[in-house]
Motif scaffolding. Structure first.
Motif, PDB file in Angstrom:
ATOM      1  N   ILE A   1      -1.842   3.912  -4.874  1.00  0.00           N
ATOM      2  CA  ILE A   1      -1.209   3.800  -5.950  1.00  0.00           C
ATOM      3  C   ILE A   1      -1.801   2.605  -6.817  1.00  0.00           C
ATOM      4  CG2 ILE A   1       0.595   4.187  -7.746  1.00  0.00           C
ATOM      5  CD1 ILE A   1       1.758   5.916  -5.497  1.00  0.00           C
ATOM      6  N   ASP A   2      -1.296   1.434  -6.376  1.00  0.00           N
ATOM      7  CA  ASP A   2      -1.944   0.253  -6.751  1.00  0.00           C
ATOM      8  C   ASP A   2      -3.256   0.089  -7.057  1.00  0.00           C
ATOM      9  OD1 ASP A   2       0.917  -0.517  -6.489  1.00  0.00           O
ATOM     10  OD2 ASP A   2       0.589  -1.653  -4.709  1.00  0.00           O
ATOM     11  N   LEU A   3      -4.132   0.345  -6.132  1.00  0.00           N
ATOM     12  CA  LEU A   3      -5.548   0.603  -6.411  1.00  0.00           C
ATOM     13  C   LEU A   3      -5.947   1.274  -7.459  1.00  0.00           C
ATOM     14  CD1 LEU A   3      -6.920   0.312  -2.497  1.00  0.00           C
ATOM     15  CD2 LEU A   3      -6.927  -1.450  -4.380  1.00  0.00           C
ATOM     16  N   GLU A   4      -5.420   2.594  -7.470  1.00  0.00           N
ATOM     17  CA  GLU A   4      -5.873   3.524  -8.733  1.00  0.00           C
ATOM     18  C   GLU A   4      -5.180   3.052  -9.958  1.00  0.00           C
ATOM     19  OE1 GLU A   4      -5.125   7.720  -6.186  1.00  0.00           O
ATOM     20  OE2 GLU A   4      -3.299   6.838  -7.472  1.00  0.00           O
TER      21      GLU A   4
ATOM     22  N   TYR B   1       4.262   6.002   5.742  1.00  0.00           N
ATOM     23  CA  TYR B   1       3.614   6.879   4.454  1.00  0.00           C
ATOM     24  C   TYR B   1       3.743   6.137   3.231  1.00  0.00           C
ATOM     25  CZ  TYR B   1       3.219  10.474   1.079  1.00  0.00           C
ATOM     26  OH  TYR B   1       2.939  11.155  -0.190  1.00  0.00           O
ATOM     27  N   GLU B   2       5.033   5.796   2.699  1.00  0.00           N
ATOM     28  CA  GLU B   2       5.267   5.216   1.435  1.00  0.00           C
ATOM     29  C   GLU B   2       4.528   3.963   1.358  1.00  0.00           C
ATOM     30  OE1 GLU B   2       9.504   4.472   1.741  1.00  0.00           O
ATOM     31  OE2 GLU B   2       9.820   6.793   0.992  1.00  0.00           O
ATOM     32  N   THR B   3       4.325   3.156   2.334  1.00  0.00           N
ATOM     33  CA  THR B   3       3.605   1.808   2.564  1.00  0.00           C
ATOM     34  C   THR B   3       2.118   2.137   1.925  1.00  0.00           C
ATOM     35  OG1 THR B   3       5.033   0.834   4.002  1.00  0.00           O
ATOM     36  CG2 THR B   3       3.026  -0.092   3.416  1.00  0.00           C
ATOM     37  N   GLU B   4       1.498   3.051   2.797  1.00  0.00           N
ATOM     38  CA  GLU B   4      -0.070   3.274   2.600  1.00  0.00           C
ATOM     39  C   GLU B   4      -0.054   4.083   1.214  1.00  0.00           C
ATOM     40  OE1 GLU B   4      -1.264   5.567   5.918  1.00  0.00           O
ATOM     41  OE2 GLU B   4      -0.919   4.009   7.457  1.00  0.00           O
TER      42      GLU B   4
ATOM     43  N   HIS C   1     -13.135   2.714  -2.305  1.00  0.00           N
ATOM     44  CA  HIS C   1     -12.046   2.288  -1.227  1.00  0.00           C
ATOM     45  C   HIS C   1     -10.970   3.206  -1.429  1.00  0.00           C
ATOM     46  CE1 HIS C   1      -9.855  -0.445   1.363  1.00  0.00           C
ATOM     47  NE2 HIS C   1      -8.871  -0.976   0.412  1.00  0.00           N
ATOM     48  N   ILE C   2     -10.546   3.721  -2.673  1.00  0.00           N
ATOM     49  CA  ILE C   2      -9.442   4.696  -2.919  1.00  0.00           C
ATOM     50  C   ILE C   2      -9.779   6.009  -2.281  1.00  0.00           C
ATOM     51  CG2 ILE C   2      -8.326   6.274  -4.669  1.00  0.00           C
ATOM     52  CD1 ILE C   2      -8.819   3.749  -6.634  1.00  0.00           C
TER      53      ILE C   2
ATOM     54  N   TYR D   1       2.161  11.949  -6.102  1.00  0.00           N
ATOM     55  CA  TYR D   1       3.232  13.081  -5.933  1.00  0.00           C
ATOM     56  C   TYR D   1       2.673  13.964  -4.750  1.00  0.00           C
ATOM     57  CZ  TYR D   1       5.296  11.867 -10.388  1.00  0.00           C
ATOM     58  OH  TYR D   1       5.959  11.162 -11.365  1.00  0.00           O
ATOM     59  N   ARG D   2       1.717  13.349  -4.116  1.00  0.00           N
ATOM     60  CA  ARG D   2       1.065  13.793  -2.866  1.00  0.00           C
ATOM     61  C   ARG D   2       1.876  13.998  -1.756  1.00  0.00           C
ATOM     62  NH1 ARG D   2      -2.626  16.908  -5.241  1.00  0.00           N
ATOM     63  NH2 ARG D   2      -3.990  15.734  -6.732  1.00  0.00           N
TER      64      ARG D   2
END
Length: 203
Positions: free
Chosen positions: A172-175, A164-167, A127-128, A152-153
């Motif tokens: 990041i949450d999934l990571e 962008y920040e939402t996606e 999924h990530i 930091y991408r």
């Protein structure tokens, strides 16, 4: 009571030894007051006797008539009858009982299965990678490399900052969830290996 000895076999759940319908078939074939003892690879052993009211699991020192009863249930199948365990705690019909102190069903013991953690880890990884490719379709970095995070991408050209920040935060949450689950699985594996080697202390 007369006790038969049975060979060693390994637990497939990792944390808890178990008995299945295979062992139940052996037990119901015994005459009353006869039993079987199983010895597991982690040093535990389990003795069960065939009784009139079901199965009897002795507890305490040898010679003491203390323990608990596991009741059985029968259902009709194509070629006869099938026996099932009734969990000693919730009395639910089940095909497996786990030795976590006393015998109990999966729902009452609630073990963390390796297969469940592995399946979740694989799902998170796929999924990530999918979400990364969607957010950075023309990335000059390897979006499949999960050893590096997405924090930091750079923002892709043409993408609104809020979108962008939402996606990005979703990825990041999934990571972070994947990292927590990976460490949890690794620690559980190390603890099982320590117990196998005779070390009772957990990490």
């Amino acid at each position: 009571m007369n006790l038969l000895s049975h060979g060693r076999f390994r637990s497939h759940t990792g944390d808890y030894p178990k008995i299945s319908l295979k062992e139940l078939k052996m037990l119901v074939a015994l005459p009353p007051d006869r039993g079987i003892v199983w010895k597991y690879s982690n040093g535990k052993q389990l003795a069960i006797f065939r009784g009139k009211a079901g199965l009897f699991v002795p507890k305490g020192r040898k010679g003491q008539n203390t323990g608990y009863v596991i009741k059985l249930e029968q259902t009709t199948v194509t070629f006869g009858m099938r026996f099932w365990y009734l969990c000693p705690i919730c009395h639910r019909r089940c095909a497996l009982l786990y030795l976590a102190g006393d015998l109990a069903c999966r729902r009452c013991v609630n073990p963390a299965y390796e297969s469940q953690n592995t399946t979740r880890l694989n799902y998170l990884a796929d999924h990530i990678r999918t979400l990364r490719k969607q957010l950075w379709p023309e990335a000059n970095w390897n979006t499949s490399d999960l050893s590096s995070g997405s924090q930091y991408r750079p923002k892709p050209k043409g993408k609104h900052w809020r979108t962008y920040e939402t996606e990005q935060q979703r990825i990041i949450d999934l990571e972070q969830e994947r990292e927590r689950l990976w460490f949890k699985s690794a620690i559980a594996l190390l603890n099982r290996q320590r117990r196998k080697n005779g070390d009772s202390k957990s990490l």
